[in-house]
Design a protein around this motif. Structure first.
Motif, PDB file in Angstrom:
ATOM      1  N   VAL A   1      -4.430  11.317   7.369  1.00 61.92           N
ATOM      2  CA  VAL A   1      -4.422  12.557   6.577  1.00 61.92           C
ATOM      3  C   VAL A   1      -5.173  12.325   5.262  1.00 61.92           C
ATOM      4  CG1 VAL A   1      -2.931  14.176   5.319  1.00 61.92           C
ATOM      5  CG2 VAL A   1      -2.313  13.460   7.641  1.00 61.92           C
ATOM      6  N   THR A   2      -4.901  11.196   4.627  1.00 62.67           N
ATOM      7  CA  THR A   2      -5.578  10.885   3.356  1.00 62.67           C
ATOM      8  C   THR A   2      -7.091  10.788   3.575  1.00 62.67           C
ATOM      9  OG1 THR A   2      -3.639   9.578   2.851  1.00 62.67           O
ATOM     10  CG2 THR A   2      -5.483   9.357   1.347  1.00 62.67           C
ATOM     11  N   ILE A   3      -7.482  10.098   4.649  1.00 60.85           N
ATOM     12  CA  ILE A   3      -8.927   9.985   4.913  1.00 60.85           C
ATOM     13  C   ILE A   3      -9.512  11.376   5.137  1.00 60.85           C
ATOM     14  CG2 ILE A   3     -10.694   9.138   6.538  1.00 60.85           C
ATOM     15  CD1 ILE A   3      -8.874   6.735   7.126  1.00 60.85           C
ATOM     16  N   SER A   4      -8.824  12.171   5.949  1.00 61.34           N
ATOM     17  CA  SER A   4      -9.395  13.483   6.290  1.00 61.34           C
ATOM     18  C   SER A   4      -9.522  14.377   5.050  1.00 61.34           C
ATOM     19  CB  SER A   4      -8.614  14.154   7.415  1.00 61.34           C
ATOM     20  OG  SER A   4      -7.507  14.799   6.892  1.00 61.34           O
ATOM     21  N   ASN A   5      -8.606  14.187   4.077  1.00 59.80           N
ATOM     22  CA  ASN A   5      -8.720  14.973   2.841  1.00 59.80           C
ATOM     23  C   ASN A   5      -9.927  14.564   2.004  1.00 59.80           C
ATOM     24  OD1 ASN A   5      -6.505  16.496   3.407  1.00 59.80           O
ATOM     25  ND2 ASN A   5      -5.070  15.121   2.342  1.00 59.80           N
TER      26      ASN A   5
ATOM     27  N   LYS B   1     -13.238  22.897  11.186  1.00 58.22           N
ATOM     28  CA  LYS B   1     -11.871  22.414  11.038  1.00 58.22           C
ATOM     29  C   LYS B   1     -11.868  20.902  11.236  1.00 58.22           C
ATOM     30  CE  LYS B   1      -9.369  24.473  14.178  1.00 58.22           C
ATOM     31  NZ  LYS B   1      -8.462  25.045  15.123  1.00 58.22           N
ATOM     32  N   ILE B   2     -11.055  20.219  10.425  1.00 66.20           N
ATOM     33  CA  ILE B   2     -10.821  18.798  10.695  1.00 66.20           C
ATOM     34  C   ILE B   2      -9.309  18.641  10.758  1.00 66.20           C
ATOM     35  CG2 ILE B   2     -11.082  16.435   9.846  1.00 66.20           C
ATOM     36  CD1 ILE B   2     -13.589  17.320   8.354  1.00 66.20           C
ATOM     37  N   GLU B   3      -8.804  18.165  11.883  1.00 61.07           N
ATOM     38  CA  GLU B   3      -7.350  18.102  12.055  1.00 61.07           C
ATOM     39  C   GLU B   3      -6.909  16.684  12.353  1.00 61.07           C
ATOM     40  OE1 GLU B   3      -6.122  22.200  14.366  1.00 61.07           O
ATOM     41  OE2 GLU B   3      -7.137  20.611  15.460  1.00 61.07           O
ATOM     42  N   VAL B   4      -5.689  16.375  11.921  1.00 59.07           N
ATOM     43  CA  VAL B   4      -5.128  15.070  12.284  1.00 59.07           C
ATOM     44  C   VAL B   4      -4.125  15.298  13.403  1.00 59.07           C
ATOM     45  CG1 VAL B   4      -3.740  13.121  11.469  1.00 59.07           C
ATOM     46  CG2 VAL B   4      -5.488  14.123   9.989  1.00 59.07           C
ATOM     47  N   ALA B   5      -4.183  14.465  14.436  1.00 59.81           N
ATOM     48  CA  ALA B   5      -3.275  14.640  15.575  1.00 59.81           C
ATOM     49  C   ALA B   5      -2.606  13.321  15.912  1.00 59.81           C
ATOM     50  CB  ALA B   5      -4.061  15.146  16.780  1.00 59.81           C
ATOM     51  N   GLY B   6      -1.401  13.418  16.485  1.00 60.76           N
ATOM     52  CA  GLY B   6      -0.672  12.239  16.980  1.00 60.76           C
ATOM     53  C   GLY B   6      -0.528  11.179  15.903  1.00 60.76           C
ATOM     54  N   PRO B   7      -0.653   9.919  16.280  1.00 59.50           N
ATOM     55  CA  PRO B   7      -0.410   8.830  15.309  1.00 59.50           C
ATOM     56  C   PRO B   7      -1.543   8.667  14.297  1.00 59.50           C
ATOM     57  CG  PRO B   7      -1.107   7.935  17.424  1.00 59.50           C
ATOM     58  CD  PRO B   7      -0.934   9.415  17.634  1.00 59.50           C
ATOM     59  N   GLY B   8      -2.593   9.485  14.383  1.00 57.25           N
ATOM     60  CA  GLY B   8      -3.662   9.357  13.374  1.00 57.25           C
ATOM     61  C   GLY B   8      -5.063   9.600  13.910  1.00 57.25           C
TER      62      GLY B   8
ATOM     63  N   HIS C   1       0.844  -1.199   0.000  1.00 53.27           N
ATOM     64  CA  HIS C   1       0.000   0.000   0.000  1.00 53.27           C
ATOM     65  C   HIS C   1       0.882   1.253   0.000  1.00 53.27           C
ATOM     66  CE1 HIS C   1       0.912   0.811   4.177  1.00 53.27           C
ATOM     67  NE2 HIS C   1       0.778  -0.502   4.397  1.00 53.27           N
ATOM     68  N   GLU C   2       0.218   2.401  -0.239  1.00 55.96           N
ATOM     69  CA  GLU C   2       1.022   3.609  -0.429  1.00 55.96           C
ATOM     70  C   GLU C   2       1.205   4.440   0.838  1.00 55.96           C
ATOM     71  OE1 GLU C   2      -3.116   5.108  -1.956  1.00 55.96           O
ATOM     72  OE2 GLU C   2      -2.215   3.182  -1.430  1.00 55.96           O
ATOM     73  N   PHE C   3       0.693   4.001   1.976  1.00 55.50           N
ATOM     74  CA  PHE C   3       0.752   4.862   3.179  1.00 55.50           C
ATOM     75  C   PHE C   3       2.002   4.611   4.001  1.00 55.50           C
ATOM     76  CE2 PHE C   3      -3.672   3.876   2.138  1.00 55.50           C
ATOM     77  CZ  PHE C   3      -4.088   5.145   1.773  1.00 55.50           C
ATOM     78  N   LYS C   4       2.632   5.746   4.411  1.00 53.93           N
ATOM     79  CA  LYS C   4       3.883   5.618   5.165  1.00 53.93           C
ATOM     80  C   LYS C   4       3.606   5.236   6.620  1.00 53.93           C
ATOM     81  CE  LYS C   4       5.775   9.726   3.956  1.00 53.93           C
ATOM     82  NZ  LYS C   4       4.970  10.229   2.825  1.00 53.93           N
ATOM     83  N   SER C   5       2.487   5.735   7.137  1.00 51.95           N
ATOM     84  CA  SER C   5       2.200   5.517   8.560  1.00 51.95           C
ATOM     85  C   SER C   5       0.695   5.631   8.780  1.00 51.95           C
ATOM     86  CB  SER C   5       2.883   6.599   9.390  1.00 51.95           C
ATOM     87  OG  SER C   5       2.349   7.860   8.994  1.00 51.95           O
ATOM     88  N   SER C   6       0.254   5.328  10.009  1.00 56.93           N
ATOM     89  CA  SER C   6      -1.176   5.459  10.298  1.00 56.93           C
ATOM     90  C   SER C   6      -1.583   6.935  10.206  1.00 56.93           C
ATOM     91  CB  SER C   6      -1.502   4.888  11.685  1.00 56.93           C
ATOM     92  OG  SER C   6      -0.662   5.443  12.661  1.00 56.93           O
ATOM     93  N   ARG C   7      -0.660   7.806  10.549  1.00 56.99           N
ATOM     94  CA  ARG C   7      -0.959   9.229  10.447  1.00 56.99           C
ATOM     95  C   ARG C   7      -1.166   9.626   8.976  1.00 56.99           C
ATOM     96  NH1 ARG C   7      -0.170  14.146  13.507  1.00 56.99           N
ATOM     97  NH2 ARG C   7      -0.107  15.808  11.979  1.00 56.99           N
ATOM     98  N   ASP C   8      -0.317   9.071   8.141  1.00 55.57           N
ATOM     99  CA  ASP C   8      -0.430   9.342   6.714  1.00 55.57           C
ATOM    100  C   ASP C   8      -1.813   8.888   6.197  1.00 55.57           C
ATOM    101  OD1 ASP C   8       0.427  10.100   4.217  1.00 55.57           O
ATOM    102  OD2 ASP C   8       1.268   8.111   3.746  1.00 55.57           O
TER     103      ASP C   8
END
Ligand code: ARG
Length: 655
Positions: free
Chosen positions: A148-152, A162-169, A138-145
């Motif tokens: 971020v993709t989901i939130s976009n 506002k929708i923000e990503v924090a910590g590990p995801g 898969h193309e994701f580097k980390s759970s946070r990554d």
């Protein structure tokens, strides 16, 4: 002998099952609080877990996530999700986002309320779990990554600022003020309309269930209060609820009592205290006098054969107890239908035969036993003397409720010491396949802790006797009445008495319900009647305050919806109050998912605190915002009334 040994083993197993279970749960919730990940505590779970899966595995609904409560499953499959709560709405947005990122990842989404404003208003923490499920390449580097993709991908609409990503995801959602105001207005406009939803789902709640010829004790009071509140929440949600009183009205003890009363020529009494005295004497005689024991056993046979005279005496005894119980239910404002153990009596032989035919029940040492899969201690469902017992009746009742009544859900409310018993009964029911069929039944046992006195020991009077419920309720009312008088209340005595009654009974209920069910609860009049802090009096006081504001504005009967102004979020206190008001339906959901009325209490208390914060910071009258703020008061009064009704508390408009 064998029986005594079984009992000791059962006790030991119960203790060892409860201990580590509770400990484990405390650890889990600690961890959770730290990470903000879930607000749901799950303390009842250790006692319920094995029951929940009962029908899931039998019905082939294996896809059901084991983490879902029976309520959540029923909600999804009953069309209840057509009226989404705030959390449901956010969950839908997230689900759609996850689906867009990768359809293979789509899963049930759980959204929680945050407790710190820096995390926004709601949080989704599923990205970490989704990441761990991804297969190679898969193309994701980390759970946070991934987060971020989901939130976009999320459809923002006008719902979020506002929708923000924090910590590990973690994905944090900040709800927009405009959305809050508009939703609150919609809620206010619809609050009076009584379009009650019904879902054709039948729930049986087996609660209260005292024993005939004995006085109802505080354990039964707890079951009555908790069971009633759960029924109220279920009814609010549109379930068809059967409130069943499984009174202990059958068995050897009646042979003993009737034999004693006959032999001692005791003229029949309607007085329950006398009956209880006879019961105690009869028991002593039964245990020490073998001849009497034999005579009592003959009476049991007569009763079981419905011998006219014996049966009529039994009916009288039941009637006397019933009168006593009804007085308590009336005072508590609890509706319940009596369907005691005797109701299932004739069904028992047939039900046990089915269990024998299916090789589930086997004879062991003369008794008919069911050996459980996870337990070496059998459930004895016919005693070695051929007599039936508590378990025989519960097996017949389970058969009746699942096969004949075809209930969708059965909830049993008793003290936690009975959890082993219910586990065994449910397991037998599952093996017998009673949970298959046209309809699928799910079951839960809600096991609550002990009621203790202020010394932490079992609640007793000063002279060491068990506390009579009648006296306890009378004392609560009296103390409220005294409080009113001490404060120089100027209403007529009649009104004061009525208010004291509502307040006193409500205080007893709230003091019980606000505790986590599984823990012991310490009974203290002093504490439950305090004006400040998390007490019924504080809630009533807040209700009366909102009521008097609306009275001053001439709005106590509720304004017409066209007169309602748009609520505003100009001050932080306004925003916090409105958001809490919008969270009401979620609080009902949590209460039913966890089967914990304490969740409703927690919600109500927070609502009161937030209202009082609002009222002390924001002037209502003679300001530009008057109409907007009055709408907020109208909403608060209405939602508070709903909370009170689910808790089972009658509001007092003046205090
Ligand atoms: N009568 C029982 C007791 O006092 C409670 C009955 C609970 N319900 C049931 N179906 N076993 O402990």
């Amino acid at each position: 002998m064998l029986l005594a040994l079984y009992r000791i083993l059962v006790m030991l197993r119960t203790l060892s099952a409860v201990g580590p279970g509770v400990l484990k749960v405390f650890k889990t919730s600690e961890r959770r609080l730290g990470s903000e990940s879930r607000q749901r505590t799950r303390v009842v779970r250790p006692f319920r877990r094995c029951l929940k899966t009962l029908s899931a595995s039998q019905s082939g609904r294996t896809s059901q996530s084991s983490d879902k409560s029976n309520y959540e499953v029923l909600k999804e499959t009953s069309g209840m999700s057509d009226w989404p709560t705030l959390k449901d709405k956010i969950a839908d947005v997230v689900s759609a986002g996850v689906e867009k990122v990768n359809p293979a990842l789509s899963t049930d989404v759980s959204i929680v309320e945050t407790t710190r404003s820096s995390f926004g208003d709601y949080q989704y923490s599923g990205s970490m779990q989704l990441f761990s499920k991804l297969t190679d390449g898969h193309e994701f580097k980390s759970s946070r990554d991934l987060a971020v993709t989901i939130s976009n991908m999320l459809e923002r609409g006008d719902m979020f600022d506002k929708i923000e990503v924090a910590g590990p995801g973690f994905i944090n959602f900040h709800i927009s003020d405009t959305f809050i105001s508009q939703q609150a207005l919609k809620l206010a406009q619809n609050i009076g309309s009584s379009s009650k939803q019904t879902f054709g789902r039948h729930v049986i709640v087996d609660f209260s269930s005292p024993n005939i010829a004995k006085e109802m004790h505080v354990g039964h009071l707890r079951s009555t209060i908790i069971g009633d509140s759960l029924c109220r929440a279920l009814e609010y949600r549109g379930f068809t609820v059967s409130r069943l009183n499984h009174v202990g009205d059958w068995g050897t003890q009646f042979g003993m009592l009737i034999a004693y009363m006959r032999e001692n020529e005791t003229s029949f009494t309607e007085n329950i205290s006398d009956l209880q005295k006879f019961y105690k004497n009869a028991k002593v005689k039964f245990d020490t006098d073998d001849d009497f024991k034999r005579r009592a056993q003959i009476v049991v046979t007569q009763l079981q054969a419905y011998d006219e005279e014996t049966y009529s005496m039994w009916k009288h005894i039941c009637q006397a107890s019933r009168k006593e119980f009804e007085e308590i239910y009336d005072q508590l404002d609890v509706q319940i239908e009596e369907r005691g153990e005797s109701f299932y009596n004739t069904l028992i032989p047939e039900v046990l035969q089915q269990l024998v035919d299916k090789d589930i029940a086997v004879t062991d040492g003369g008794a008919l036993c069911i050996f459980g899969q996870d337990s070496e201690v059998p459930l004895i469902c016919r005693k070695s003397d051929g007599g039936f017992n508590y378990a025989s009746t519960d097996l017949a009742a389970l058969y009746y409720r699942t096969q004949i009544e075809q209930a969708d859900w059965i909830i049993y409310v008793t003290d936690v010491s009975q959890s082993q018993h219910f586990n065994a009964v449910f397991e037998a029911g599952r093996r017998a396949g009673w949970l298959d069929g046209r309809k699928v039944t799910v079951v839960d046992h809600v096991g609550f802790g002990l009621v203790t006195g202020e010394d932490g020991k079992r609640l007793r009077t000063r002279s060491g006797e068990t506390v009579k419920l009648k006296d306890l309720l009378a004392e609560a009312k009296k103390q409220c009445f005294d409080q009113f008088q001490a404060r120089g209340a100027d209403s007529s005595e009649e009104i004061l008495l009525e208010s004291a009654s509502k307040l006193g009974i409500g205080a007893v209920k709230y003091a019980d319900l606000r505790n986590n069910i599984a823990t012991n609860y310490m009974f203290s009049f002093e504490r439950m009647l305090e004006l400040k802090g998390n007490t019924a009096v504080y809630l009533q006081y807040t209700y009366a305050r909102v009521h008097s504001i609306l009275e001053r504005a001439g709005l106590q009967t509720g304004p017409r919806s066209s007169e309602l102004a748009l609520p505003i979020c100009s001050a932080l206190q306004e925003r916090a109050l409105l958001l809490q008001l919008l969270r009401f339906e979620d609080a009902v959901d949590t209460t039913l998912a966890e089967l914990m009325p304490s969740k409703m209490c927690e919600y109500t208390y927070t609502l009161c605190v937030l209202f009082n914060n609002f009222y002390s910071e924001c002037k209502v009258f003679d300001v530009q915002e008057e109409q907007a703020r009055l709408t907020m008061c109208v909403l608060t009064l209405n939602i508070l009334a709903k909370c009170f009704s689910i808790i089972g508390m009658q509001p007092v408009s003046r205090i």
